[in-house]
Design a protein around this motif. Sequence first.
Motif, mmCIF file in Angstrom:
data_model
loop_
_atom_site.group_PDB
_atom_site.id
_atom_site.type_symbol
_atom_site.label_atom_id
_atom_site.label_comp_id
_atom_site.label_asym_id
_atom_site.label_seq_id
_atom_site.Cartn_x
_atom_site.Cartn_y
_atom_site.Cartn_z
ATOM 1 N N PRO A 189 0.802 -1.241 0.000
ATOM 2 C CA PRO A 189 0.000 0.000 0.000
ATOM 3 C C PRO A 189 0.826 1.278 0.000
ATOM 4 N N ASN A 190 2.095 1.184 0.326
ATOM 5 C CA ASN A 190 2.931 2.386 0.382
ATOM 6 C C ASN A 190 3.990 2.424 -0.728
ATOM 7 N N VAL A 191 3.857 1.555 -1.740
ATOM 8 C CA VAL A 191 4.755 1.564 -2.898
ATOM 9 C C VAL A 191 3.929 1.950 -4.124
ATOM 10 N N HIS A 192 4.317 3.008 -4.799
ATOM 11 C CA HIS A 192 3.527 3.554 -5.900
ATOM 12 C C HIS A 192 4.378 3.651 -7.157
ATOM 13 N N LEU A 193 3.974 2.948 -8.201
ATOM 14 C CA LEU A 193 4.664 3.019 -9.489
ATOM 15 C C LEU A 193 3.962 4.034 -10.378
ATOM 16 N N VAL A 194 4.749 4.874 -11.029
ATOM 17 C CA VAL A 194 4.229 5.913 -11.913
ATOM 18 C C VAL A 194 4.974 5.809 -13.238
ATOM 19 N N HIS A 195 4.241 5.893 -14.337
ATOM 20 C CA HIS A 195 4.868 5.847 -15.656
ATOM 21 C C HIS A 195 5.033 7.266 -16.184
ATOM 22 N N TYR A 196 6.216 7.558 -16.689
ATOM 23 C CA TYR A 196 6.540 8.868 -17.257
ATOM 24 C C TYR A 196 5.525 9.286 -18.323
ATOM 25 N N ASP A 197 5.107 8.333 -19.157
ATOM 26 C CA ASP A 197 4.162 8.660 -20.227
ATOM 27 C C ASP A 197 2.802 9.073 -19.673
ATOM 28 N N ASP A 198 2.417 8.531 -18.517
ATOM 29 C CA ASP A 198 1.154 8.949 -17.901
ATOM 30 C C ASP A 198 1.243 10.388 -17.402
ATOM 31 N N LEU A 199 2.398 10.759 -16.873
ATOM 32 C CA LEU A 199 2.593 12.150 -16.464
ATOM 33 C C LEU A 199 2.503 13.077 -17.668
ATOM 34 N N SER A 200 3.088 12.642 -18.782
ATOM 35 C CA SER A 200 3.052 13.457 -19.993
ATOM 36 C C SER A 200 1.635 13.587 -20.540
ATOM 37 N N ALA A 201 0.876 12.501 -20.501
ATOM 38 C CA ALA A 201 -0.445 12.477 -21.124
ATOM 39 C C ALA A 201 -1.518 13.153 -20.275
ATOM 40 N N ASP A 202 -1.394 13.055 -18.948
ATOM 41 C CA ASP A 202 -2.450 13.565 -18.070
ATOM 42 C C ASP A 202 -1.839 13.983 -16.744
ATOM 43 N N ALA A 218 -6.050 17.355 -3.015
ATOM 44 C CA ALA A 218 -5.923 17.398 -4.474
ATOM 45 C C ALA A 218 -5.447 18.772 -4.925
ATOM 46 N N PRO A 219 -4.651 18.811 -5.993
ATOM 47 C CA PRO A 219 -4.089 20.091 -6.437
ATOM 48 C C PRO A 219 -5.088 20.919 -7.238
ATOM 49 N N GLY A 220 -4.972 22.221 -7.124
ATOM 50 C CA GLY A 220 -5.711 23.115 -7.994
ATOM 51 C C GLY A 220 -4.958 23.321 -9.293
ATOM 52 N N PRO A 221 -5.559 23.997 -10.265
ATOM 53 C CA PRO A 221 -4.929 24.180 -11.573
ATOM 54 C C PRO A 221 -3.600 24.922 -11.509
ATOM 55 N N GLU A 222 -3.417 25.819 -10.537
ATOM 56 C CA GLU A 222 -2.161 26.569 -10.458
ATOM 57 C C GLU A 222 -0.998 25.656 -10.066
ATOM 58 N N LEU A 223 -1.276 24.627 -9.281
ATOM 59 C CA LEU A 223 -0.222 23.679 -8.908
ATOM 60 C C LEU A 223 0.113 22.763 -10.085
ATOM 61 N N VAL A 224 -0.899 22.347 -10.823
ATOM 62 C CA VAL A 224 -0.650 21.520 -12.006
ATOM 63 C C VAL A 224 0.168 22.303 -13.027
ATOM 64 N N GLU A 225 -0.182 23.547 -13.241
ATOM 65 C CA GLU A 225 0.554 24.382 -14.192
ATOM 66 C C GLU A 225 2.018 24.533 -13.780
ATOM 67 N N ALA A 226 2.269 24.645 -12.494
ATOM 68 C CA ALA A 226 3.638 24.815 -12.007
ATOM 69 C C ALA A 226 4.499 23.585 -12.268
ATOM 70 N N ALA A 227 3.871 22.429 -12.464
ATOM 71 C CA ALA A 227 4.609 21.186 -12.698
ATOM 72 C C ALA A 227 4.757 20.859 -14.176
ATOM 73 N N THR A 228 4.286 21.721 -15.071
ATOM 74 C CA THR A 228 4.435 21.441 -16.496
ATOM 75 C C THR A 228 5.887 21.618 -16.925
ATOM 76 N N PHE A 229 6.239 20.953 -18.023
ATOM 77 C CA PHE A 229 7.626 20.991 -18.495
ATOM 78 C C PHE A 229 8.073 22.421 -18.797
ATOM 79 N N ASP A 230 7.242 23.172 -19.490
ATOM 80 C CA ASP A 230 7.626 24.530 -19.875
ATOM 81 C C ASP A 230 7.846 25.424 -18.659
ATOM 82 N N ARG A 231 6.964 25.311 -17.648
ATOM 83 C CA ARG A 231 7.116 26.136 -16.446
ATOM 84 C C ARG A 231 8.386 25.751 -15.693
ATOM 85 N N MET A 232 8.656 24.457 -15.620
ATOM 86 C CA MET A 232 9.847 24.015 -14.896
ATOM 87 C C MET A 232 11.119 24.447 -15.632
ATOM 88 N N ARG A 233 11.117 24.340 -16.963
ATOM 89 C CA ARG A 233 12.293 24.756 -17.726
ATOM 90 C C ARG A 233 12.531 26.257 -17.574
#
Length: 294
Positions: A189-202, A218-233
């Motif tokens: 229950p405390n091990v979580h697998l995440v696929h890079y492509d899922d992050l990219s897609a959604d 749960a995050p609001g839209p401003e937190l999701v936007e902050a984690a986008t590739f363009d914002r991070m770059r």
Amino acid sequence: MADAVIRYRSSDEDSARWQGFSRRPGDIVISTRSKSGTTWMQMICALLVLRTPELPAPLSELSPWLDWLVDPPEAVYRRLAAQRHRRVIKTHTPLDGVPFDPLVHYIVVARHPLDMAVSLHHQSLNLDRARLAELTGQTGAPEPGRPRQPVAQALVRWIDADPAPREELDSLPGVMWHLRDAWTRRHAPNVHLVHYDDLSADLGGQMHRLAGLLGLEAPGPELVEAATFDRMRARADRLAPDPVGVLKDRRAFFRTGRSGQGSALLDAATRARYQARAAALAPPDLVAWLHRDR
């Protein structure tokens, strides 16, 4: 899970540093192979924990790489002990090299190995190796620069190389070693697998999923936007994993973030050779999940 752990060492890492680390309930440990979404997942978790797109400190300070020899272990332990919020800790050590605690969350991010290898090739050209050798106490002159090898040629060599997986974790055998171990633990229950492509897609959907798994809001839209590739770059100076200046160009760390680039560099025969090697190194269900039938 067994308490015994494997020790992993390289020129700039030593997983034995985990033995001196005092864990807390709720700690979040991010375990990935190089160039598989480590910094991305650190940012996602920091945003979910701190609830602000304006992080109060550089990401590498908020979420240190615990087993990196560049930072004295006592300094890393003190920095983490001073944090009052839930802590997010980075490692490139497989989970069988990290003490397992049922009250700690472990996130393993997987990326298509061919894409990871292409990014790793470009990353190697962005490292100041003399600076890294100085910081890790390596003796002698740094390895002299070699002519830049075309990425397609380097990728073929990476596919065909067959080192011991525990000695070269960023090799194809090493990648599969890391992921195969995580795959066997995925029902915990405390091990979580995440696929890079899922992050990219959604990205938003995956951040909501992780928030639920970690017991966070749960995050609001401003937190999701902050984690986008363009914002991070655009904020590479504060988000690139470079607290001591080993990258030649922090923005270049965030190169493209695309999936499918590795496979596109190969001809049909080499792709088939890669697929055969991957199938020999991991169980079929893991290979299918990892490749997404690409």
